[in-house]
Design a protein around this motif. Sequence first.
Motif, PDB file in Angstrom:
ATOM      1  N   CYS A   1     -10.940 -36.876 -36.134  1.00  0.00           N
ATOM      2  CA  CYS A   1      -9.645 -37.279 -35.576  1.00  0.00           C
ATOM      3  C   CYS A   1      -8.859 -36.032 -35.178  1.00  0.00           C
ATOM      4  O   CYS A   1      -8.781 -35.063 -35.927  1.00  0.00           O
ATOM      5  CB  CYS A   1      -8.866 -38.089 -36.606  1.00  0.00           C
ATOM      6  SG  CYS A   1      -7.162 -38.413 -36.123  1.00  0.00           S
TER       7      CYS A   1
ATOM      8  N   CYS B   1      -5.559 -35.916 -37.815  1.00  0.00           N
ATOM      9  CA  CYS B   1      -5.684 -35.710 -39.263  1.00  0.00           C
ATOM     10  C   CYS B   1      -7.019 -35.066 -39.640  1.00  0.00           C
ATOM     11  O   CYS B   1      -7.192 -34.639 -40.785  1.00  0.00           O
ATOM     12  CB  CYS B   1      -5.502 -37.035 -40.014  1.00  0.00           C
ATOM     13  SG  CYS B   1      -6.854 -38.196 -39.772  1.00  0.00           S
TER      14      CYS B   1
ATOM     15  N   CYS C   1      -8.178 -41.427 -35.167  1.00  0.00           N
ATOM     16  CA  CYS C   1      -8.641 -42.501 -36.045  1.00  0.00           C
ATOM     17  C   CYS C   1      -7.669 -43.681 -35.947  1.00  0.00           C
ATOM     18  O   CYS C   1      -6.594 -43.563 -35.364  1.00  0.00           O
ATOM     19  CB  CYS C   1      -8.764 -41.998 -37.480  1.00  0.00           C
ATOM     20  SG  CYS C   1      -7.181 -41.672 -38.287  1.00  0.00           S
TER      21      CYS C   1
ATOM     22  N   CYS D   1      -4.076 -42.907 -37.201  1.00  0.00           N
ATOM     23  CA  CYS D   1      -3.247 -42.030 -36.372  1.00  0.00           C
ATOM     24  C   CYS D   1      -2.940 -42.669 -35.020  1.00  0.00           C
ATOM     25  O   CYS D   1      -1.913 -42.353 -34.420  1.00  0.00           O
ATOM     26  CB  CYS D   1      -3.948 -40.698 -36.156  1.00  0.00           C
ATOM     27  SG  CYS D   1      -4.097 -39.735 -37.667  1.00  0.00           S
TER      28      CYS D   1
HETATM   29 ZN   LIG Z   1      -6.344 -39.514 -37.961  1.00  0.00          ZN
END
Ligand SMILES: [Zn+2]
Length: 140
Positions: A114, A117, A135, A138
């Motif tokens: 991601c 993150c 992801c 997020c």
């Molecule tokens: Zn993420």
Amino acid sequence: MAGDELDVAERHERCTGPRGRLIQVGAHDIQSLLAIVAAEQERTTRQIAALEAVVAAIVEGSELVSTDDEHDPEGATIAYERAQASALLRQARADLDALAVTRRQLELGRQVACKDCGRDIDLERVAALPTTSRCVGCAA
Ligand SMILES: [Zn+2]
């Protein structure tokens, strides 16, 4: 080539080491994901070419339209169409960049990380949305 084989073996060992983030589902799934991503890259490349043609045609068309009357409703429509096509073009180029990043990670035998993150993106999500770089958490 014995040297090459050793290289591959070494790389493989590094990828599957305890610190490496390994795709759990096996090589076949990486291959099918790569195929999905490659097909999407091809589709997006074609889309960019088409959008570039659209933007060029709009620009060309707007040059032919008389600019004498600034209140010409056709002028406003052209500006709107041009803005819309430009936005689509920007998005398509961003998608192509994201696809290249995803492809590189898959080719290294990794999960797709991601952008925000750094956690692994679900492979199902990558398969369904190959242009994503975030992801589920997020992207929400
Ligand atoms: Zn993420």
